[in-house]
Design an enzyme around this catalytic site. Structure first.
Site, PDB file in Angstrom:
ATOM      1  N   GLU A  40       3.034 -19.720  -1.061  1.00 54.26           N
ATOM      2  CA  GLU A  40       2.300 -18.501  -1.402  1.00 54.26           C
ATOM      3  C   GLU A  40       0.829 -18.601  -0.997  1.00 54.26           C
ATOM      4  O   GLU A  40       0.248 -17.639  -0.514  1.00 54.26           O
ATOM      5  CB  GLU A  40       2.415 -18.206  -2.910  1.00 54.26           C
ATOM      6  CG  GLU A  40       3.782 -17.722  -3.331  1.00 54.26           C
ATOM      7  CD  GLU A  40       4.210 -16.439  -2.626  1.00 54.26           C
ATOM      8  OE1 GLU A  40       3.343 -15.652  -2.238  1.00 54.26           O
ATOM      9  OE2 GLU A  40       5.426 -16.250  -2.447  1.00 54.26           O
ATOM     10  N   TYR A 120      -1.104 -11.412  -8.154  1.00 56.71           N
ATOM     11  CA  TYR A 120       0.066 -11.491  -7.283  1.00 56.71           C
ATOM     12  C   TYR A 120       0.647 -12.915  -7.283  1.00 56.71           C
ATOM     13  O   TYR A 120       1.852 -13.106  -7.509  1.00 56.71           O
ATOM     14  CB  TYR A 120      -0.272 -11.078  -5.825  1.00 56.71           C
ATOM     15  CG  TYR A 120       0.809 -11.569  -4.912  1.00 56.71           C
ATOM     16  CD1 TYR A 120       2.051 -10.934  -4.897  1.00 56.71           C
ATOM     17  CD2 TYR A 120       0.661 -12.732  -4.147  1.00 56.71           C
ATOM     18  CE1 TYR A 120       3.108 -11.430  -4.141  1.00 56.71           C
ATOM     19  CE2 TYR A 120       1.701 -13.237  -3.397  1.00 56.71           C
ATOM     20  CZ  TYR A 120       2.924 -12.574  -3.390  1.00 56.71           C
ATOM     21  OH  TYR A 120       3.966 -13.092  -2.665  1.00 56.71           O
ATOM     22  N   ASP A 138       2.828  -7.134  -3.687  1.00 59.66           N
ATOM     23  CA  ASP A 138       1.937  -7.535  -2.594  1.00 59.66           C
ATOM     24  C   ASP A 138       1.758  -6.299  -1.696  1.00 59.66           C
ATOM     25  O   ASP A 138       2.234  -5.207  -2.052  1.00 59.66           O
ATOM     26  CB  ASP A 138       2.505  -8.749  -1.831  1.00 59.66           C
ATOM     27  CG  ASP A 138       3.696  -8.374  -0.973  1.00 59.66           C
ATOM     28  OD1 ASP A 138       4.307  -7.297  -1.217  1.00 59.66           O
ATOM     29  OD2 ASP A 138       4.022  -9.131  -0.041  1.00 59.66           O
ATOM     30  N   CYS A 187      10.348  -0.946   6.126  1.00 58.44           N
ATOM     31  CA  CYS A 187       9.351   0.058   5.709  1.00 58.44           C
ATOM     32  C   CYS A 187       7.958  -0.410   6.163  1.00 58.44           C
ATOM     33  O   CYS A 187       7.065  -0.650   5.362  1.00 58.44           O
ATOM     34  CB  CYS A 187       9.406   0.238   4.185  1.00 58.44           C
ATOM     35  SG  CYS A 187       8.475   1.660   3.619  1.00 58.44           S
ATOM     36  N   CYS A 194      13.602   4.425   8.529  1.00 60.79           N
ATOM     37  CA  CYS A 194      14.263   5.025   7.357  1.00 60.79           C
ATOM     38  C   CYS A 194      15.775   5.109   7.530  1.00 60.79           C
ATOM     39  O   CYS A 194      16.517   5.030   6.556  1.00 60.79           O
ATOM     40  CB  CYS A 194      13.693   6.415   7.067  1.00 60.79           C
ATOM     41  SG  CYS A 194      11.930   6.367   6.721  1.00 60.79           S
ATOM     42  N   CYS A 197      17.314   1.991   6.185  1.00 60.24           N
ATOM     43  CA  CYS A 197      16.738   1.508   4.925  1.00 60.24           C
ATOM     44  C   CYS A 197      17.725   1.682   3.760  1.00 60.24           C
ATOM     45  O   CYS A 197      18.286   2.770   3.562  1.00 60.24           O
ATOM     46  CB  CYS A 197      15.456   2.295   4.634  1.00 60.24           C
ATOM     47  SG  CYS A 197      14.735   1.847   3.051  1.00 60.24           S
ATOM     48  N   CYS A 203      14.874   7.922  -1.528  1.00 62.53           N
ATOM     49  CA  CYS A 203      13.430   7.797  -1.253  1.00 62.53           C
ATOM     50  C   CYS A 203      12.756   9.170  -1.211  1.00 62.53           C
ATOM     51  O   CYS A 203      13.120  10.032  -0.412  1.00 62.53           O
ATOM     52  CB  CYS A 203      13.217   7.071   0.076  1.00 62.53           C
ATOM     53  SG  CYS A 203      11.476   6.920   0.500  1.00 62.53           S
TER      54      CYS A 203
END
Ligand code: SF4
Length: 320
Positions: A40, A120, A138, A187, A194, A197, A203
């Site tokens: 991270e 985060y 994030d 995305c 899309c 997705c 959405c």
């Protein structure tokens, strides 16, 4: 959206995660909290591919545990970090290892007390490492959520609330990882895909995704820097940085440009955070400061930044 539709969307996301996401990343295959924490920290500001193939394995080979890292000198840590940039991350990592050599705490509240760990990272450690039911936001997840819920100009607090609302409490870790990968792979900021997705059916923002994502434009500051290159018997003089992002690393001594104009070896451009630097390097006979001599052969392992490495390259080219 009904409860049933909500659940179906969460399931669809998990189904996509099992087959299409980035599950082969090395930190996805471990349950070692330190390894997940390290990934991270490295991934802040650095590309996934560079971290996965180069820096993450190299760092863990040398410091496989928090305890091993806590016993290292800061110089050793910096030398392994060389090329990754944003050296404050390396310093915070080292300080954290010294504060908790036996292991990281397991609550966001306690993690937030450690240097360099924000909301985060604390949530990511709890979700991906300790497998707790906490949401994670994030930049990738924020974009997906803003579009999915059609929230224009959503503030950070609102995005965290949306993440809580959408969290799949039965599979929270996979859910968060899936959202993160969806933002990185489907995305995306420009031209989200899309049609492929898993969230597309429900959405709310898919008709006009650009409306719910605005990239912040970066404001750059132009600056000139001047450094002296003093070489004796195949070693060059360095001094310890006292402040800024390179604090505690070795760098070339700074100069007042006008006094050394005739000895200029050349210049190069370098970008770091929001600075666009023009760096000039001058050949000098002596340095008026306490110096540390670094052998030219040690430039890959010495605690020096990529900026200083570029200056050395310029010096070497001037000899040809
Ligand atoms: S449908 Fe399109 S806009 Fe909505 S989350 Fe998926 S990729 Fe993003």
């Amino acid at each position: 959206m009904t409860k049933l539709q909500f659940k179906a969307t969460q399931e669809s996301l998990l189904g996509w995660y099992e087959t299409d996401a980035r599950n082969s990343l090395p930190w996805r295959k471990t349950s070692d909290i330190y390894h997940i924490y390290l990934s991270e920290i490295m991934l802040q500001q650095t590309q996934v591919s560079r971290v996965a193939s180069e820096y993450y394995p190299k760092f863990l080979q040398k410091f496989p545990t928090l305890s091993a890292l806590s016993k290292a000198s800061l110089e050793e840590v910096f030398s392994l970090w060389s090329g990754l940039g944003y050296y404050r991350r390396a310093k915070n990592l080292h300080s954290t290892a010294q504060l908790c050599p036996e292991g990281l705490p397991d609550t966001p509240k306690d993690l937030l007390k450690l240097p360099g760990i924000g909301r985060y990272t604390a949530s990511a450690i709890c979700s991906f490492g300790y497998k707790q039911s906490v949401s994670v936001v994030d930049t990738n997840i924020a974009r997906v959520l803003a579009r999915f819920f059609a929230e224009k100009d959503a503030k950070e607090k609102e995005l965290w609330s949306l993440a809580d609302k959408f969290l799949n409490t039965k599979n929270p870790t996979e859910h968060n990882l899936a959202l993160m990968d969806l933002g990185a792979m489907v995305c995306m900021p420009k031209n989200p895909d899309c049609d492929s997705c898993p969230l597309s059916k429900e959405c709310l923002g898919k008709e006009n995704p650009d409306l719910y994502y605005k990239k912040k434009s970066k404001v750059y500051v132009d600056k000139e820097l001047h450094f002296g290159m003093c070489v004796k018997e195949n070693s060059f003089a360095t001094v310890k940085s006292q402040e800024g992002m390179y604090k505690d690393m070795l760098k070339l001594p700074s100069l007042e440009a006008h006094r050394y104009e005739d000895a200029c070896l050349g210049d190069f451009k370098h970008s770091v955070t929001h600075f666009r630097l023009k760096v000039f390097v001058y050949l000098v006979d002596e340095v008026q400061e306490d110096v540390t001599w670094v052998n030219m052969q040690d430039i890959d392992t010495a605690p020096i930044s990529s900026l200083t490495q570029k200056a050395l390259k310029l010096y070497k080219e001037s000899l040809v």
